[in-house]
Design a protein around this motif. Structure first.
Motif, mmCIF file in Angstrom:
data_model
loop_
_atom_site.group_PDB
_atom_site.id
_atom_site.type_symbol
_atom_site.label_atom_id
_atom_site.label_comp_id
_atom_site.label_asym_id
_atom_site.label_seq_id
_atom_site.Cartn_x
_atom_site.Cartn_y
_atom_site.Cartn_z
ATOM 1 N N LYS A 30 -0.759 -11.128 6.584
ATOM 2 C CA LYS A 30 0.410 -10.265 6.806
ATOM 3 C C LYS A 30 1.286 -10.197 5.558
ATOM 4 O O LYS A 30 1.832 -9.149 5.219
ATOM 5 C CB LYS A 30 1.236 -10.761 8.001
ATOM 6 N N ALA A 33 -0.472 -7.909 3.081
ATOM 7 C CA ALA A 33 -0.345 -6.507 3.486
ATOM 8 C C ALA A 33 1.059 -5.979 3.182
ATOM 9 O O ALA A 33 1.212 -4.836 2.728
ATOM 10 C CB ALA A 33 -0.670 -6.350 4.972
ATOM 11 N N GLU A 34 2.063 -6.798 3.406
ATOM 12 C CA GLU A 34 3.443 -6.364 3.131
ATOM 13 C C GLU A 34 3.675 -6.227 1.630
ATOM 14 O O GLU A 34 4.362 -5.296 1.186
ATOM 15 C CB GLU A 34 4.455 -7.322 3.753
ATOM 16 N N ARG A 36 1.390 -5.347 -0.534
ATOM 17 C CA ARG A 36 0.739 -4.080 -0.893
ATOM 18 C C ARG A 36 1.602 -2.890 -0.482
ATOM 19 O O ARG A 36 1.747 -1.918 -1.240
ATOM 20 C CB ARG A 36 -0.648 -3.982 -0.249
ATOM 21 N N ARG A 37 2.180 -2.947 0.705
ATOM 22 C CA ARG A 37 3.036 -1.850 1.182
ATOM 23 C C ARG A 37 4.235 -1.662 0.258
ATOM 24 O O ARG A 37 4.548 -0.552 -0.174
ATOM 25 C CB ARG A 37 3.517 -2.114 2.611
ATOM 26 N N LEU A 38 4.906 -2.777 -0.067
ATOM 27 C CA LEU A 38 6.078 -2.692 -0.942
ATOM 28 C C LEU A 38 5.693 -2.185 -2.329
ATOM 29 O O LEU A 38 6.391 -1.341 -2.902
ATOM 30 C CB LEU A 38 6.754 -4.059 -1.048
ATOM 31 N N ALA A 40 3.428 -0.197 -3.167
ATOM 32 C CA ALA A 40 3.085 1.233 -3.144
ATOM 33 C C ALA A 40 4.325 2.130 -3.077
ATOM 34 O O ALA A 40 4.219 3.331 -3.327
ATOM 35 C CB ALA A 40 2.168 1.519 -1.956
ATOM 36 N N LEU A 41 5.479 1.570 -2.757
ATOM 37 C CA LEU A 41 6.699 2.372 -2.656
ATOM 38 C C LEU A 41 7.185 2.794 -4.032
ATOM 39 O O LEU A 41 6.994 2.086 -5.027
ATOM 40 C CB LEU A 41 7.812 1.560 -1.979
ATOM 41 N N ARG A 49 12.452 -3.777 -4.374
ATOM 42 C CA ARG A 49 11.578 -3.566 -3.221
ATOM 43 C C ARG A 49 11.564 -4.885 -2.465
ATOM 44 O O ARG A 49 11.147 -5.905 -3.020
ATOM 45 C CB ARG A 49 10.151 -3.249 -3.656
ATOM 46 N N ALA A 51 11.414 -6.964 1.654
ATOM 47 C CA ALA A 51 11.250 -6.968 3.109
ATOM 48 C C ALA A 51 11.568 -8.367 3.620
ATOM 49 O O ALA A 51 11.075 -9.357 3.078
ATOM 50 C CB ALA A 51 9.831 -6.572 3.501
#
Length: 135
Positions: A30, A33-34, A36-38, A40-41, A49, A51
């Motif tokens: 998890k 994945a977070e 990678r998500r951040l 990509a922003l 960036r 979370a």
């Protein structure tokens, strides 16, 4: 005009009973994945960036890992830096990937698994000086 305080009489009141929270697991998958998500922003205006890990029992007004502890992932791409900021609480930071420079008055380099603190109300910023994501 300044806001005027008021007093609330709490004489004889009982202490609130603690409501223990269940242990929370944040699996590596998890976290990855977070990250990678951040990553990509698009870069936000302040360069940050981030979370926060939020426990399901957390109050929506105070989201955190526990009632008194906040854990936040920060992601900087190579060459990026954050705008200076300050927090009212002590912060403990650890690098879990990459490397960079922390500026709190003076600057110092940090790398994988380094741990440092940022004292309350000190202005600080981060700069990714490596070739990979700094998390």
């Amino acid at each position: 005009d300044p806001v005027v305080s008021r007093f609330l009489d709490v004489s004889g009141g009982a202490a609130r009973k603690p409501r223990p929270w269940k242990p929370l697991l944040v699996p590596k998958e998890k976290i990855d994945a977070e990250v990678r998500r951040l990553a990509a922003l698009a870069r936000p205006a302040n360069g940050r960036r981030a979370a926060t890990v939020v426990h399901p029992s957390a109050d929506p007004e105070a989201p955190g890992l526990t009632p008194t502890c906040k854990v936040t992932l920060h992601v900087l791409r190579p060459g990026e830096e954050t705008l200076p900021r300050r927090e009212s609480t002590n912060q403990i930071e650890i690098t879990i990937a990459g490397r960079g420079t922390v500026t709190v008055g003076d600057s110092f380099e940090v790398g994988l698994h380094d741990v440092w603190n940022l004292a309350p109300m000190r202005v600080y910023s981060h700069r990714n000086t490596g070739k990979d994501l700094w998390v």
